[in-house]
Scaffold this motif. Structure first.
Motif, PDB file in Angstrom:
ATOM      1  N   LYS A 144      18.461  90.785  72.284  1.00 17.89           N
ATOM      2  CA  LYS A 144      18.045  90.267  70.938  1.00 17.89           C
ATOM      3  C   LYS A 144      18.338  89.070  70.921  1.00 17.89           C
ATOM      4  CE  LYS A 144      18.805  94.762  68.457  1.00 17.89           C
ATOM      5  NZ  LYS A 144      19.688  95.355  67.184  1.00 17.89           N
ATOM      6  N   ILE A 145      19.205  88.241  71.190  1.00 27.75           N
ATOM      7  CA  ILE A 145      19.531  86.793  71.042  1.00 27.75           C
ATOM      8  C   ILE A 145      19.016  85.795  72.185  1.00 27.75           C
ATOM      9  CG2 ILE A 145      21.553  85.258  70.801  1.00 27.75           C
ATOM     10  CD1 ILE A 145      23.397  87.672  69.991  1.00 27.75           C
ATOM     11  N   PRO A 146      18.295  85.076  71.827  1.00 36.19           N
ATOM     12  CA  PRO A 146      17.694  84.183  72.914  1.00 36.19           C
ATOM     13  C   PRO A 146      18.660  82.907  73.268  1.00 36.19           C
ATOM     14  CG  PRO A 146      16.714  83.650  70.804  1.00 36.19           C
ATOM     15  CD  PRO A 146      17.403  84.948  70.501  1.00 36.19           C
ATOM     16  N   LEU A 147      18.586  82.664  74.474  1.00 32.96           N
ATOM     17  CA  LEU A 147      19.178  81.579  74.865  1.00 32.96           C
ATOM     18  C   LEU A 147      18.462  80.670  75.824  1.00 32.96           C
ATOM     19  CD1 LEU A 147      22.805  83.225  76.008  1.00 32.96           C
ATOM     20  CD2 LEU A 147      22.089  82.212  73.642  1.00 32.96           C
ATOM     21  N   ALA A 148      18.569  79.443  75.631  1.00 44.30           N
ATOM     22  CA  ALA A 148      17.706  78.582  76.420  1.00 44.30           C
ATOM     23  C   ALA A 148      18.317  77.266  76.943  1.00 44.30           C
ATOM     24  CB  ALA A 148      16.403  78.166  75.713  1.00 44.30           C
ATOM     25  N   ASP A 149      18.254  76.702  77.881  1.00 50.75           N
ATOM     26  CA  ASP A 149      18.811  75.433  78.393  1.00 50.75           C
ATOM     27  C   ASP A 149      17.807  74.367  77.673  1.00 50.75           C
ATOM     28  OD1 ASP A 149      19.671  73.170  79.638  1.00 50.75           O
ATOM     29  OD2 ASP A 149      18.833  73.769  81.606  1.00 50.75           O
ATOM     30  N   PRO A 150      18.835  73.645  76.679  1.00 57.15           N
ATOM     31  CA  PRO A 150      17.936  72.637  75.815  1.00 57.15           C
ATOM     32  C   PRO A 150      17.566  71.324  76.739  1.00 57.15           C
ATOM     33  CG  PRO A 150      20.496  72.577  75.515  1.00 57.15           C
ATOM     34  CD  PRO A 150      20.050  73.677  76.461  1.00 57.15           C
ATOM     35  N   PHE A 151      18.082  71.109  78.094  1.00 56.51           N
ATOM     36  CA  PHE A 151      17.737  69.903  78.680  1.00 56.51           C
ATOM     37  C   PHE A 151      16.496  70.469  79.392  1.00 56.51           C
ATOM     38  CE2 PHE A 151      17.641  67.459  82.581  1.00 56.51           C
ATOM     39  CZ  PHE A 151      17.431  66.237  82.008  1.00 56.51           C
ATOM     40  N   ALA A 152      16.237  71.675  79.811  1.00 56.97           N
ATOM     41  CA  ALA A 152      15.092  72.095  80.562  1.00 56.97           C
ATOM     42  C   ALA A 152      13.771  72.229  79.383  1.00 56.97           C
ATOM     43  CB  ALA A 152      15.007  73.664  80.798  1.00 56.97           C
ATOM     44  N   LEU A 153      14.241  72.500  77.894  1.00 59.21           N
ATOM     45  CA  LEU A 153      13.209  72.290  76.864  1.00 59.21           C
ATOM     46  C   LEU A 153      12.809  70.888  76.644  1.00 59.21           C
ATOM     47  CD1 LEU A 153      14.731  74.894  74.264  1.00 59.21           C
ATOM     48  CD2 LEU A 153      13.303  75.319  76.317  1.00 59.21           C
ATOM     49  N   LEU A 154      13.609  70.093  76.858  1.00 62.58           N
ATOM     50  CA  LEU A 154      13.196  68.526  76.591  1.00 62.58           C
ATOM     51  C   LEU A 154      12.209  68.127  77.775  1.00 62.58           C
ATOM     52  CD1 LEU A 154      16.484  66.568  75.477  1.00 62.58           C
ATOM     53  CD2 LEU A 154      14.746  67.255  74.278  1.00 62.58           C
ATOM     54  N   GLN A 155      12.554  68.465  78.905  1.00 63.64           N
ATOM     55  CA  GLN A 155      11.489  68.222  79.931  1.00 63.64           C
ATOM     56  C   GLN A 155      10.158  69.169  79.775  1.00 63.64           C
ATOM     57  OE1 GLN A 155      13.272  68.544  84.265  1.00 63.64           O
ATOM     58  NE2 GLN A 155      14.984  69.540  82.856  1.00 63.64           N
ATOM     59  N   MET A 156      10.274  70.247  79.302  1.00 60.59           N
ATOM     60  CA  MET A 156       8.948  71.008  79.213  1.00 60.59           C
ATOM     61  C   MET A 156       8.197  70.204  77.968  1.00 60.59           C
ATOM     62  SD  MET A 156      10.380  74.981  79.203  1.00 60.59           S
ATOM     63  CE  MET A 156       9.017  75.625  78.692  1.00 60.59           C
ATOM     64  N   LEU A 157       8.831  69.788  76.916  1.00 63.34           N
ATOM     65  CA  LEU A 157       8.194  68.905  75.814  1.00 63.34           C
ATOM     66  C   LEU A 157       7.609  67.865  76.195  1.00 63.34           C
ATOM     67  CD1 LEU A 157      10.858  69.395  72.742  1.00 63.34           C
ATOM     68  CD2 LEU A 157       8.530  70.117  72.911  1.00 63.34           C
ATOM     69  N   ALA A 158       8.379  67.268  77.195  1.00 67.85           N
ATOM     70  CA  ALA A 158       7.836  65.755  77.598  1.00 67.85           C
ATOM     71  C   ALA A 158       6.489  66.152  78.866  1.00 67.85           C
ATOM     72  CB  ALA A 158       8.943  65.253  78.473  1.00 67.85           C
ATOM     73  N   ALA A 159       6.572  67.445  79.185  1.00 62.55           N
ATOM     74  CA  ALA A 159       5.400  67.638  80.202  1.00 62.55           C
ATOM     75  C   ALA A 159       4.369  68.163  79.262  1.00 62.55           C
ATOM     76  CB  ALA A 159       5.735  68.783  81.075  1.00 62.55           C
ATOM     77  N   GLY A 160       4.353  68.342  77.988  1.00 67.71           N
ATOM     78  CA  GLY A 160       3.122  68.681  77.202  1.00 67.71           C
ATOM     79  C   GLY A 160       3.386  70.132  76.770  1.00 67.71           C
ATOM     80  N   ALA A 161       4.369  71.007  77.027  1.00 68.16           N
ATOM     81  CA  ALA A 161       4.197  72.430  76.994  1.00 68.16           C
ATOM     82  C   ALA A 161       4.370  72.529  75.512  1.00 68.16           C
ATOM     83  CB  ALA A 161       5.207  72.967  77.778  1.00 68.16           C
ATOM     84  N   MET A 162       3.847  73.617  74.948  1.00 69.23           N
ATOM     85  CA  MET A 162       4.120  74.253  73.602  1.00 69.23           C
ATOM     86  C   MET A 162       5.211  75.393  73.745  1.00 69.23           C
ATOM     87  SD  MET A 162       1.813  72.789  71.664  1.00 69.23           S
ATOM     88  CE  MET A 162       2.184  73.831  70.173  1.00 69.23           C
ATOM     89  N   LEU A 163       6.198  75.225  72.974  1.00 70.36           N
ATOM     90  CA  LEU A 163       7.361  76.143  73.285  1.00 70.36           C
ATOM     91  C   LEU A 163       7.215  77.200  71.943  1.00 70.36           C
ATOM     92  CD1 LEU A 163       9.952  73.581  73.790  1.00 70.36           C
ATOM     93  CD2 LEU A 163       8.615  74.783  75.308  1.00 70.36           C
ATOM     94  N   GLY A 164       7.758  78.381  72.116  1.00 67.27           N
ATOM     95  CA  GLY A 164       7.713  79.310  71.370  1.00 67.27           C
ATOM     96  C   GLY A 164       8.798  79.197  70.435  1.00 67.27           C
ATOM     97  N   LEU A 165       8.892  79.956  69.061  1.00 64.41           N
ATOM     98  CA  LEU A 165       9.990  79.888  68.428  1.00 64.41           C
ATOM     99  C   LEU A 165      11.224  80.276  68.771  1.00 64.41           C
ATOM    100  CD1 LEU A 165      11.033  79.083  65.543  1.00 64.41           C
ATOM    101  CD2 LEU A 165      10.324  81.251  64.839  1.00 64.41           C
ATOM    102  N   ASP A 166      11.178  81.355  69.581  1.00 63.73           N
ATOM    103  CA  ASP A 166      12.253  82.070  70.268  1.00 63.73           C
ATOM    104  C   ASP A 166      13.066  81.182  71.226  1.00 63.73           C
ATOM    105  OD1 ASP A 166      10.185  82.252  71.800  1.00 63.73           O
ATOM    106  OD2 ASP A 166      11.068  84.163  72.709  1.00 63.73           O
ATOM    107  N   VAL A 167      12.194  80.470  71.830  1.00 60.18           N
ATOM    108  CA  VAL A 167      12.743  79.607  72.929  1.00 60.18           C
ATOM    109  C   VAL A 167      13.505  78.446  72.125  1.00 60.18           C
ATOM    110  CG1 VAL A 167      12.230  77.643  74.818  1.00 60.18           C
ATOM    111  CG2 VAL A 167      10.915  80.144  74.743  1.00 60.18           C
ATOM    112  N   ILE A 168      12.789  77.921  71.236  1.00 59.65           N
ATOM    113  CA  ILE A 168      13.740  76.754  70.235  1.00 59.65           C
ATOM    114  C   ILE A 168      14.921  77.123  69.695  1.00 59.65           C
ATOM    115  CG2 ILE A 168      13.302  75.129  68.367  1.00 59.65           C
ATOM    116  CD1 ILE A 168      10.196  75.205  69.102  1.00 59.65           C
TER     117      ILE A 168
END
Length: 276
Positions: free
Chosen positions: A48-72
């Motif tokens: 139920k509880i999503p967990l994500a590496d925030p530094f990986a998310l920053l890289q994905m945003l820099a790469a132009g990826a669209m992130l889902g709400l659960d990942v954020i």
């Protein structure tokens, strides 16, 4: 025996924490035990509880990826935990590569290889430049650049699915820390460690120093993977407020004077007895 256990209590708890995290991920893949599913980049706790590496998310945003709400949300949960409580504890309590680098540095001490470090210069600020480089390369390549080569991900995938050629990358880090630079990977290069040092700079849980008890034996500085954070030792009482501190507790364990211990940061009167 009891004294040895007491003097290594945080080390044993850290190993238990690191191995437990890996075991839970492995159990989800091997036996369908759905307590912690995914990997250290993106996980689901108790289904139920999503967990994500925030530094990986920053890289994905820099790469132009669209992130889902659960990942954020998962990234925000991790940021909040380390910002409020953990500080840079990910590096010493969760990251599996820490077991490799700690082993290399233990062997350095056993083999008296400390002087080799002077032959290779590598500033500790390099890791902060690596954050920027990772984001720039992610932007240019369209993929999360550090995640592609991260030894953390390599080790995690290797333990769960089989090591393969990933063993060579982990062996390289071990040899680098052993023969080139003490705490070279974690203390000088790893951008994820630098990221958590920035995130956890204001965290609550801190190592505290009691100058009145200190006899200046400097065992704490000998064992500390981030020696600059202990600049307060022998000078004044207070908390270690540097974000680079990993809260590993080794300085607390080796202090025979009981001059060091974990405590809660004082936010009200930070100008008295606390040093940044």
């Amino acid at each position: 025996m009891k004294r040895w256990i007491y003097k290594h209590r945080f080390l044993m708890m850290r190993r238990l924490s690191q191995l437990s995290v890996l075991a839970l991920y492995g159990a989800a893949n091997w036996y369908g035990l759905k307590i912690l599913m995914g990997n250290l980049s993106s996980s689901l706790l108790l289904e139920k509880i999503p967990l994500a590496d925030p530094f990986a998310l920053l890289q994905m945003l820099a790469a132009g990826a669209m992130l889902g709400l659960d990942v954020i949300i998962g990234g925000l949960i991790i940021v909040a935990f380390y910002m409020i409580l953990g500080g840079r504890a990910f590096c010493s309590w969760v990251c599996p590569v820490n077991m490799i680098t700690d082993s290399a540095n233990w062997l350095r001490r056993v083999l008296y290889l400390e002087k080799i470090e002077k032959k290779v210069w590598l500033g500790r600020n390099v890791r902060y430049w690596m954050i920027g480089l990772s984001l720039v390369l992610s932007f240019l390549s369209g993929v999360a650049a550090f995640e592609m080569v991260s030894p953390i991900g390599i080790m995690h995938r290797g333990i769960v699915f089989g090591m393969g050629m990933g063993f060579a990358a982990l062996l390289s880090i071990f040899l680098f820390d052993l023969f080139a630079v003490k705490n070279g990977w974690c203390g000088h290069i790893c951008p994820l460690g630098a990221f958590y040092a920035l995130v956890g700079r204001l965290s609550i849980i801190r190592v505290k120093h009691d100058q009145a008890r200190c006899t200046l034996c400097m065992k704490c500085k000998d064992i500390c993977p981030e020696k600059p954070v202990l600049s307060i030792i022998g000078k004044e009482s207070g908390a270690i407020l540097y974000g680079e501190c990993t809260n590993c507790g080794r300085c607390v364990e080796v202090c025979d004077d009981d001059a060091l211990g974990f405590g809660v940061r004082n936010y009200i009167n930070t100008n008295v007895g606390e040093t940044k």
